[in-house]
Enzyme design. Structure first.
Site, PDB file in Angstrom:
ATOM      1  N   GLU A   1     -22.036 -17.310   7.173  1.00 42.69           N
ATOM      2  CA  GLU A   1     -21.662 -18.272   8.216  1.00 42.69           C
ATOM      3  C   GLU A   1     -22.886 -19.063   8.687  1.00 42.69           C
ATOM      4  OE1 GLU A   1     -18.629 -17.154  10.916  1.00 42.69           O
ATOM      5  OE2 GLU A   1     -19.695 -17.984  12.652  1.00 42.69           O
TER       6      GLU A   1
ATOM      7  N   PRO B   1     -23.726 -26.000  12.446  1.00 43.88           N
ATOM      8  CA  PRO B   1     -24.270 -27.321  12.100  1.00 43.88           C
ATOM      9  C   PRO B   1     -25.636 -27.532  12.750  1.00 43.88           C
ATOM     10  CG  PRO B   1     -22.404 -27.525  13.606  1.00 43.88           C
ATOM     11  CD  PRO B   1     -22.497 -26.085  13.242  1.00 43.88           C
TER      12      PRO B   1
ATOM     13  N   ASP C   1     -13.911 -22.121  23.233  1.00 44.10           N
ATOM     14  CA  ASP C   1     -14.309 -21.537  24.510  1.00 44.10           C
ATOM     15  C   ASP C   1     -13.914 -22.445  25.669  1.00 44.10           C
ATOM     16  OD1 ASP C   1     -15.561 -19.261  23.388  1.00 44.10           O
ATOM     17  OD2 ASP C   1     -17.195 -20.575  22.718  1.00 44.10           O
TER      18      ASP C   1
ATOM     19  N   SER D   1     -35.946 -33.255 -20.051  1.00 43.59           N
ATOM     20  CA  SER D   1     -36.062 -32.799 -21.436  1.00 43.59           C
ATOM     21  C   SER D   1     -35.336 -31.487 -21.599  1.00 43.59           C
ATOM     22  CB  SER D   1     -37.531 -32.619 -21.827  1.00 43.59           C
ATOM     23  OG  SER D   1     -38.154 -31.729 -20.919  1.00 43.59           O
TER      24      SER D   1
END
Lengths: 646, 646
Positions: free
Chosen positions: A65, A68, A161, A486
Site C-alpha cells: 500500500e 499519493p 474519515d 544493443s
C-alpha cells in the site's frame, strides 16, 4: 481404462504441473482461440481470480500500500519506487484516496493519476481507494468512470474519515462504505473488483465488535470480493477475527494488513488515527530506543516477520498486505526474510507489460523503446486495441508525438546538478561527448570523478544483458559510435536463463544481434561501403534528424529480433525492428539530445552548441545481424568501418 | 557522399540482390504493413506483374497449355499431371475453352472446373480461355462472374471457331475477340488480366498479314495485357512477327507458342485446324518415320529445343508457351534440355499454397492435412478471409464437413483393382492391416508381390522428409502403431536445405518432432502411463471415432511445429498442431478407413468387418516433442509403451 484418465479439451487440470508460470484455462472460456498466444494467464485474469488461483496452488503472495505524494518530485521518486518494488512480485499495489489532495484530478500528485501510472506505466495490478463521505453520487460516479477509462479495474470502497470530531450524515450522498459498494455494483455491474476494509478489533466507531462484523458482512453481501484488514499487533487478533468472520458466513478472502514499525513518530501518528492501542510489551521495547531510528526499524522488522510467520503457519492466510508508508527498506526486508520477495523474477516477455486491460494481448513492440518503455506506452496510449498484439492490421501505426518530456513519469530521476556532474559541466568538443558515452558503458568515473549512471536514452545503469557486450561497446564509443541500444545474438537458450530468458519454463529463446547508435556522417559514409559486402546478412536503417533515410530493407516489413518457442504454444516474437516505427522513434531519440542534454547549458554556450551540432549533423543507425546462429558480425562491420577510415 | 547512395524506405532496388525468391516491393504499396509477413511476392502479384518482374530480372520462364478432359477419370489424371508439371515451375498454365463440352458448367470435365481446380487445389496461376462466338452477352458475363467467384484472375479472350465452314455474324453477341476484350474491361474494369492470340503468319481468315496485325493492335488497345501466339515452325517466323508488332506500336509482352511435334497424327490434325503449312524440310524428315512414334517424338523434341534456343538467344523472348496436348514427356524433355525445368523447386512454405486471391495471405495450416492439402482447401473454401493468415481472430474455425469423397480432385489416382492389390484382396486380421502400413513405409512389395504406393491418408509415396524416419516407422507399424503423418525435429537448418528447407534463402527452418497414428485402446492405455513421465515435454491429443478426447494440452491453443526465421522478416510459423482443428480432422481420418478402404470389399465380408472394427475401436493419436533442440523422444515414448505391454 482409458476413460479413467480422460478429460476434455477445455479441462486443464494438467496445466498445474506447469509450475504456475504459464497456463491456466480461464482465458480460453470466452473464445476457443486467441489471436496471440497466451503466455501468462495473469494478464488475462481479474484480481479476484488471481487470488483464487494463488490460493488453490498454495502459492503465498503479498501486496503493497502506498499513499499519493505531496510534490511532483516526490511523484517521480514514488514511480521509480513502484518499479523497484514491483520487481519483487507483489500481487497488487494499492493507492490511498487523499481527500485533501484533489484525489480524482489530473494533477501528477492525485490518487487517480498515481494509480493510473502504476497500472499503465509500471504494469502493476492496482487497487484505487475511494472514499464516499462528503461527496455527491455524481462526483463518485465521475471518479469511477474516469478510473475505468484509465484502465483501473479494482476499487477499495471506504467511507472515509469525518471532517470534524463527530460524524454527520450526508443527505445527498453516501454515509457508509456499503452504500459505495452497492453504487459501484449498480452503476458498473461486475466491471470492478471491490475490496472493503475489515477491523480485527472492530471499527472504533462501531457499537460493538459484533455489530462491526455484521457491517462487514453487509459489505460483502452488497458485492465486495475481498477484505483487507486494518493493522493489528498480534497474530491472534487477526486469526480470531477471521474465525469470527467465517462463523457469520463471510467466505471471501480476508487479507491481513501488516504494519512493520518503522519509527517512533510514524507509529504514534498511526495509532492516533486508527485509535488502536499499542500492546504494552511493544511499548516497553520502543520507549527506551525512541530516538534510535535504526534500532526501532530492526525491531519492527523482527516483530513483523515473526507475526507474518505465525499467520502463514496457521494455514488460514494466503496473502499479506503491507502498509509501506511509501518506504522501501523495512517492507522489503520483511519480505526477503519471509522468502516471499521474488529475487529472480521470471519475465513473461522481454519487456515490462502494461496492466491496462486493452493492452493485455499486446505481445510485440519495436526494440527502439527498450530502455524507454514508459514513453512507448505514452505514445501508443491512444491505440484502441491490440488485435494482433500490437497496432492494427495493415495500417500505419499512428504514434503520438512526444512533446511532453516534462511528464513526471517520463522525467529523469536525477536532478539537473546530478546530470551536469555526469554529463559534463562544460563540453569542449565532440570527444567530450564520446567520453560520457564511454563512461556510461564502462561504469568508470569520469575525469571529475563522477560515475555516469544514466543517459538521456536510458535512465538506468547498463542492463545485465548489455554487459555481455561491454568490451566491444567501450571500444566503439571511444571512437564516436555512440551506442544507445544493443542486444547480443542468442541461439536457443533455455527460457529460464537468468540473463536473457523470459516466458514460461520449458521453452527456448532466440535473438538476432542488434546495435543502435548515433554517429557522424563521415563514419556513415564508410559504414555504407562496408555494409555492401554483407548484403542481406545485415539489415540497416540510417536516418538523420531531417528524416533522410537509407536502408537495405526490401520493404516496410518488421524484422523479428527476439522470439521464443514454448511447449504447446505458437511462436512468440515480442521484439521487432520495425522500419515504420523507427521514423517515430527517430524524432524522440534526436529530441532527447536537446531536451535532456543541451538544455542543461546556457543558450549560445559552447557546450550547448556542441550538443546542437551533434543533433543537427549526426545519423541514427540501427543494424541487425540476421544470421543469429553464427558469431555476431556487427563488431566486424564496425571494425571494418574504422579500418576503412584509417 | 551519403546522399549518393540514399534511397527512401519504399524503394527496393536492393531487393533484387535477394536472388528473386523473396522480396519485391509491389505488395507494400497499398499498405505500409501486412498482418502476415510477405515471404513470396509472387503470391501478391498479378500475372502481368510477374511477367514484368521476370523480364526485368532476366529470369526466363515457361507456361503450359492444357485442354479439358473428356471423362471424369481423365480429369483425375489431368489433375495429377498438373501437380507433377506444376513442380517444374511454370509461370502459369492455361485451360482451353471447349464449346462442345459445356465449358462454363459445374461438370468435372468443364473448362471452368478444370481451371478452378488448377487455381484452388493445385495452386497454379491459371488462364481460362473463353470464346465469344455463338453466345449471348449475358452468357459471357455469367461465365466471367463465375470465373471471378472461383478465384480465376486471367482470361484468354478468343473469338472461337465458326460452326460451319463459313463465318456468320452474330446479331446479339460478339463477332470478334476485340469485342470480348472490350466487354471484359467494361464489365470487370481491371480485375482480369487479359491475354489475346497472335498469329505469326496472320490469321488464316484475315484479308492480309498487315490487316491481321492491325486487328491484333486493336485488341491490345482495347485492354489486352499480353499476347500468346499460334504455333509456328521456324524461329524467324516469330521474330519477324514480333518486330512487325513493335513497328506498329504493340509494346506488351508477346509470348511464342511452342508446339513440340509428338506424333504424326496429332501434327496432321493440328495443321488442319490451324490451316498452317508444315515446312518441307520437316515433312521430309517425318514422312519416312511416320509409324515410329518414339522417333517422331525425339525429332520433335530436338526441333523444339533448337527453335527455343534461337528464340531465347535473340534476346527478344523472355517466356515460352507450350502446347502440351495434355502430355508430359515431350514438353518436360524440351524444358529440361533448355535448363528451364525447375529440378529443385524452392518451396515458399512447407505446404503447397493455393492461388486463390483470398488465400494469398494464408500462411498457417494445421499439420493434419499435410498429405491431403486438397481436402483442406475444400473444407476451408467457405472461409471468407485469412486476416491472420488463417481463420478469423478468436472464433472457432468452422470446417466444412467432408462427405464428398467422390469429388474428382479428392479421389485416389489408383483404380479399385490397383488398391485391392496394394491393400489386400482379403484381410485375415488386424495384422494384415499392420502389414499394409509396413509395406507402404518400407517400399517393399507385399506378400503378393505388389508395392504399396499409396494409403487412404496419403495418395503419394512416402515423402523424402519422412524417409529420414523410415527405420523407426517400420518398427512401430509392424507392432500396430499405424502411422499416417510424421516429421523429424529440426534445429535450425538452412532454408535452402533440399529436404526440409522452404522460404527465401538466407533463413533457418525449425521443426518439432511430430507423430500421428491409429492404434488400439490397449496400446493407448499403456501409452498414457508412459506419457505421464514426459509431462509437458510431449503434448498429446488422443481421440476415438466417437470423439472421446484425451489431452494434456493446457488449453485450446495451437502448438507451432514448423517455423522459419528469415532476414528482415517476422517469424513465419506455417504449421501448427491445433486442438480444435484436430477434431475436424479426426472425422475425416476415421472416415477414410471406411470410404477408401472398407468399401473396396463386399458388405459383411470378413475383410470389411476388420476395417470396420479398427474404425470403431482404434484411437487416433498425435504426439509433439516440444524439446526440438534435443534428440526426438517420441521413439523412446513408443519403445517404453511396447516395453510396458510386454
Amino acid at each position: 481404462m482409458v476413460n479413467e484418465t480422460q478429460h476434455t479439451c477445455s479441462a486443464s487440470s494438467s496445466s498445474k504441473s506447469d509450475g504456475g508460470s504459464s497456463s491456466g484455462s480461464e482465458s480460453s472460456k470466452d473464445s476457443s482461440r486467441c489471436s496471440t498466444p497466451v503466455l501468462d494467464a495473469d494478464r488475462h485474469e481479474r484480481l479476484r481470480e488471481k487470488m483464487r488461483r494463488r490460493q488453490d496452488s498454495g502459492d503465498k503472495w503479498f501486496s503493497l500500500e502506498f499513499f499519493p505524494p505531496r510534490t511532483a518530485n516526490a511523484a517521480v521518486n514514488l514511480i521509480s519506487r513502484f518499479d523497484r518494488m514491483g520487481a519483487g512480485g507483489p500481487l497488487f499495489i494499492d493507492v490511498t484516496w487523499h481527500p485533501a489532495g484533489d484525489p480524482g484530478s489530473d494533477k501528477e500528485t492525485s490518487s487517480m493519476i498515481i494509480a493510473n501510472t502504476a497500472v499503465n506505466y509500471c504494469g502493476l495490478e492496482t487497487i484505487l481507494h475511494m472514499t464516499c463521505c462528503h461527496q455527491t453520487k455524481d462526483d463518485i460516479t465521475g471518479h469511477l468512470q474516469k478510473a475505468k477509462r484509465l484502465g483501473l479495474k479494482n476499487i477499495m470502497a471506504l467511507r472515509g474519515d469525518p471532517v470534524g470530531e463527530e460524524w454527520e450524515e450526508e443527505v445527498d450522498g453516501f454515509n457508509y462504505a456499503v452504500d459505495l459498494v452497492k453504487h459501484i455494483r449498480n452503476e458498473f455491474d461486475d466491471y470492478f473488483d471491490i475490496c472493503v476494509a475489515g477491523y480485527p478489533k472492530g471499527h472504533p466507531e462501531a457499537d460493538s465488535y459484533e455489530a462491526d462484523l455484521r457491517h462487514l458482512k453487509e459489505k460483502v453481501v452488497a458485492g465486495a470480493d475481498f477484505i483487507i484488514t486494518q493493522l493489528f499487533f498480534r497474530s491472534e487478533t487477526f486469526l480470531k477475527f477471521m474465525k469470527d468472520c467465517q462463523a457469520i458466513g463471510i467466505t471471501c478472502p480476508i487479507i491481513p494488513g501488516i504494519f512493520p514499525i518503522q519509527g517512533y513518530h510514524s507509529l504514534r501518528q498511526l495509532v492516533k488515527l486508527s485509535k488502536l492501542e499499542v500492546p504494552q510489551e511493544i511499548k516497553d521495547v520502543i520507549e527506551p530506543i525512541k530516538d534510535n531510528d535504526a534500532a526501532i526499524r530492526n525491531y519492527g522488522v523482527e516483530l513483523a516477520v515473526s507475526m507474518c510467520r505465525e499467520l502463514l503457519d496457521s494455514g488460514m492466510v494466503h496473502g499479506l498486505h503491507f502498509y509501506t508508508l511509501n518506504r522501501e527498506v523495512a517492507t522489503t526486508e520483511v519480505l526477503k526474510r519471509l522468502g516471499m520477495w521474488n529475487e529472480d523474477p521470471r519475465r513473461p516477455l522481454p519487456w515490462a507489460v502494461s496492466a491496462h486491460p486493452k493492452r493485455r494481448v499486446e505481445d510485440v513492440r519495436p526494440i527502439f523503446w527498450a530502455s524507454r518503455p514508459k514513453s512507448y506506452i505514452y505514445r501508443t496510449q491512444e491505440w484502441d486495441d491490440f488485435p494482433n498484439g500490437r497496432w492494427g492490421n495493415s495500417s500505419s501505426p499512428a504514434f503520438g508525438e512526444l512533446k511532453d518530456y516534462y511528464l513526471f513519469y517520463l522525467k529523469s530521476k536525477s536532478p539537473r546538478e546530478e546530470l551536469l556532474k555526469m554529463w559534463g559541466e562544460e563540453l569542449t568538443g565532440e570527444e567530450s561527448v564520446f567520453e560520457v558515452f564511454t563512461c556510461y558503458i564502462t561504469g568508470e568515473p569520469n575525469k571529475n570523478g563522477h560515475k555516469v549512471t544514466c543517459m538521456p536514452w536510458n535512465d538506468d545503469p547498463l542492463a545485465t544483458e548489455t554487459n555481455l557486450l561491454k568490451e566491444q561497446l567501450e571500444k566503439v564509443n571511444r571512437r564516436g559510435i555512440l551506442t544507445i541500444n544493443s542486444q547480443p545474438n542468442i541461439n536457443g537458450k533455455p527460457s529460464t536463463d537468468p540473463i536473457v530468458g523470459w516466458g514460461p519454463s520449458g521453452g527456448y529463446v532466440f535473438q538476432k544481434a542488434y546495435l543502435e547508435f548515433f554517429t557522424s556522417s563521415e563514419i556513415v559514409t564508410a559504414l555504407l561501403k562496408v555494409l555492401k559486402k554483407y548484403e542481406l546478412r545485415v539489415n540497416y536503417h540510417i536516418v538523420n534528424v531531417k528524416g533522410q533515410n537509407i536502408t537495405n530493407a526490401p520493404d516496410l516489413q518488421p524484422n523479428a529480433v527476439t522470439w521464443g518457442i514454448f511447449p504447446g504454444r505458437e511462436i512468440i516474437q515480442p521484439t521487432v525492428v520495425d522500419p515504420v516505427s523507427f521514423l517515430s522513434w527517430k524524432d524522440e531519440a534526436f529530441a532527447l539530445w536537446i531536451e535532456q542534454w543541451a538544455k542543461l547549458y546556457e543558450e549560445e554556450s559552447p557546450s550547448r552548441m556542441i550538443i546542437q551540432y551533434i543533433h543537427d549533423n549526426y545519423y541514427l543507425v540501427n543494424l541487425v545481424d540476421n544470421d543469429f546462429p553464427l558469431e555476431n558480425c556487427l563488431w566486424q562491420v564496425v571494425d571494418d568501418t574504422f579500418e576503412l577510415l584509417n
